[in-house]
Design an enzyme around this catalytic site. Structure first.
Site: not given
Ligand code: NOJ
Length: 556
Positions: A41, A266, A33, A37, A110, A212, A332-333
């Site tokens: 960024d 993905e 950051d 905030d 992305d 995505d 990130h998932d």
């Molecule tokens: C896959 C993404 O990696 C995830 O983070 C997102 O929540 C879903 N697609 C919906 O876009």
């Protein structure tokens, strides 16, 4: 019948930059950051470009940075040609892109186009009247036809993917949250809009696209009755619809073929055949498969290394002659890789992190490294629902609460597997807010930032960070690690994963101990003529014996 082998022995490999790339994934919200905030960024990323370069990675994949109401942290885009205000401006983006390029680093964007935000202008128009020009940009079901056949939503608090909208007395479809309406890919105008958006970014000079949730773009819009309610069925029933390959071919023609960009979607379908159909070079669709089987393995109660080896070996063998894979253990998932696949205790965290990175960087396929894993960042151990920010966690919590389910159990599941585990701020130093922000971070820091941080690791020759740099160096200077043939050794070994890589007369052996006990590779390798390449302990042995979470690379 001919007796000629179908595969010539020394068939040349098509070498290309994206096969040789080492991708570093940045979750911009959590990286750095610059303005206090509490949200990362673009200027923050710019200030860390030298650090990123110092990792030895060659490409960066940025999670979405577009204008968005942030229902799903940017995966709900309201303007595909604008930068999220919290992240900065288009000038910042241009400066960042230039800065990465000056450092020889490619930038992958992305592209979130299975759905948009409900605050996108297209959807605002679409929902305003049944005869609006944008009506068919989304999937609508008129309510006079009764309730639409059930569809499961991944993020909806009721699990229902159809949302009633009274303005036009109709339901719209959203496989993700109700603020993420699915775009209607059957409509050629939608597809053209998407290609134009992609060209806008490609014209700026970006080097690749990650699509995505794209498996969901093509659906059976006759909406046959859905056979079950489990989320697994949901994927099987929806993914890889009838026109998906046509859309990808068209996208390839319109965008990918016109630029030197890499493309990855993905998910890779349900079968190896699906995956090949997405990426085989002669099909002109995508460049590389990104399959989930590997990240689906770990469970809170543990997992079997035999299964892990089987999954990665089978994928490699299915792609040995054709196609190209992505190799990753985190994104990130997912929760942090060291907490899911190995051991994040004080004693073994660093060994484990180095061992897992050794795996990622010595497999065939393009390695994807998630920010913070180069330090060995681990799960933060959140215990209260107020610490979670992810819509998937919060809505599921609410759904379980509403239906009287087992919340204690769910909290345990979140602690192990919530996506927020992998979204805590990057740990730059041991002070204040870990050098991430001068304000209040949007999500709590992992309390271990006092010990696990860039500043600390930078000065420690034995650190996870410095070991990671050795690994990237090794991969970049040894094509055997990129293109070499992979062979699994000692397949029945329950604690050690060992394999060879072979290329133009070189034979390398990688040995990884996934347990907290001593291990040994049982194989007929001649241990007497192995030379040490790299190991994550001091004084590694080259005789096939391993200490807990030890990684050793040798070559003949
Ligand atoms: C896959 C993404 O990696 C995830 O983070 C997102 O929540 C879903 N697609 C919906 O876009």
């Amino acid at each position: 019948m001919s007796c000629e082998p179908t595969q010539k022995k020394d068939q040349p490999v098509n070498t290309t930059w994206w096969k040789e790339a080492i991708v570093y994934q940045i979750y911009p919200r959590s990286f750095k950051d610059s303005d206090g905030d509490g949200v990362g960024d673009l200027k923050g990323i710019i200030s860390k470009m030298d650090y990123i370069k110092s990792l030895g990675i060659t490409a960066v994949w940025l999670n979405p940075i577009y204008e968005s109401p942030n229902d799903d942290n940017g995966y709900d885009v309201s303007d595909y040609r604008a930068i999220l205000k919290e992240f900065g401006t288009m000038e910042d983006f241009d400066a960042m892109l230039k800065g990465f390029h000056e450092r020889g680093i490619k930038v992958v964007m992305d592209v979130v186009v299975n759905h948009s935000s409900d605050e996108h202008e297209w959807f605002k128009q679409s929902r305003s009247s049944r005869d609006n020009k944008y009506r068919d940009y989304y999937h609508w079901w008129p309510a006079e036809k009764g309730k639409p056949p059930y569809r499961h939503s991944l993020f909806d608090v009721n699990g229902d993917a159809w949302m009633y909208d009274s303005t036009t007395n109709a339901y719209y479809l959203h496989y993700f949250s109700r603020k993420q309406p699915d775009l209607n890919w059957e409509n050629p105008a939608v597809r053209q809009e998407v290609y134009d958006i992609m060209k806008f970014w490609a014209d700026k000079g970006v080097d690749g696209f990650r699509l995505d949730a794209f498996q969901f773009a093509s659906k059976d819009i006759t909406y046959p009755e859905y056979p079950g309610l489990s989320p697994t069925n949901f994927i099987e029933f929806y993914a890889m619809g009838p026109y998906l390959h046509d859309y990808l071919k068209e996208m390839n023609q319109a965008v990918f073929s016109k630029y030197d960009v890499m493309s990855v979607a993905e998910g890779a379908g349900k079968t190896y055949q699906d995956a090949h159909d997405l990426v085989d070079a002669d099909r002109n669709e995508l460049n590389m498969a990104y399959a989930f089987d590997g990240v689906d393995i770990p469970k809170p109660e543990g997992y079997s290394l035999l299964k892990f080896k089987e999954v990665f070996s089978e994928w490699d063998s299915a792609f040995a002659e054709k196609g190209w894979l992505s190799i990753f253990l985190a994104n990130h998932d997912q929760a942090r890789m060291v907490s899911r696949y190995a051991n994040d205790s004080a004693e073994y965290r660093a060994y484990s992190a180095k061992m897992l990175s050794t795996f990622i960087l010595t497999m065939r396929g393009t390695p994807y490294v998630y920010y913070g894993d180069e330090l060995g960042m681990s799960n933060p151990g959140f215990t209260d629902i107020s610490q979670y920010k992810d819509i998937a966690a919060l809505n599921e919590y609410q759904r379980i609460k509403n239906t009287g389910g087992d919340l204690d159990n769910f909290m345990k599941a979140l602690q192990f597997g919530s996506r927020d585990n992998g979204r805590t701020p990057m740990q730059w130093n041991g002070e204040g807010k870990a050098g991430f922000t001068t304000g209040d971070p949007w999500i709590e820091l992992n309390p271990n930032y006092a010990e696990v941080n860039v500043e600390q690791e930078q000065n420690d020759p034995q650190s996870v960070l410095n070991y990671f740099r050795e690994l990237t160096d090794l991969r970049k200077s040894n094509p055997v690690l990129v293109y070499g043939k992979y062979t699994l050794l000692d397949p029945a070994n329950e604690t050690v994963y060992a394999y060879t890589r072979e290329w133009e007369g070189e034979l390398w052996t990688v040995m990884l101990n996934f347990s907290d006990s001593e291990g040994r590779v049982d194989s007929d390798i001649d241990w007497s003529n192995q030379n040490l390449v790299l190991g994550n302990y001091e004084s590694p042995r080259t005789d096939g014996t391993l200490r807990p979470y030890e990684a050793v690379i040798v070559k003949r």
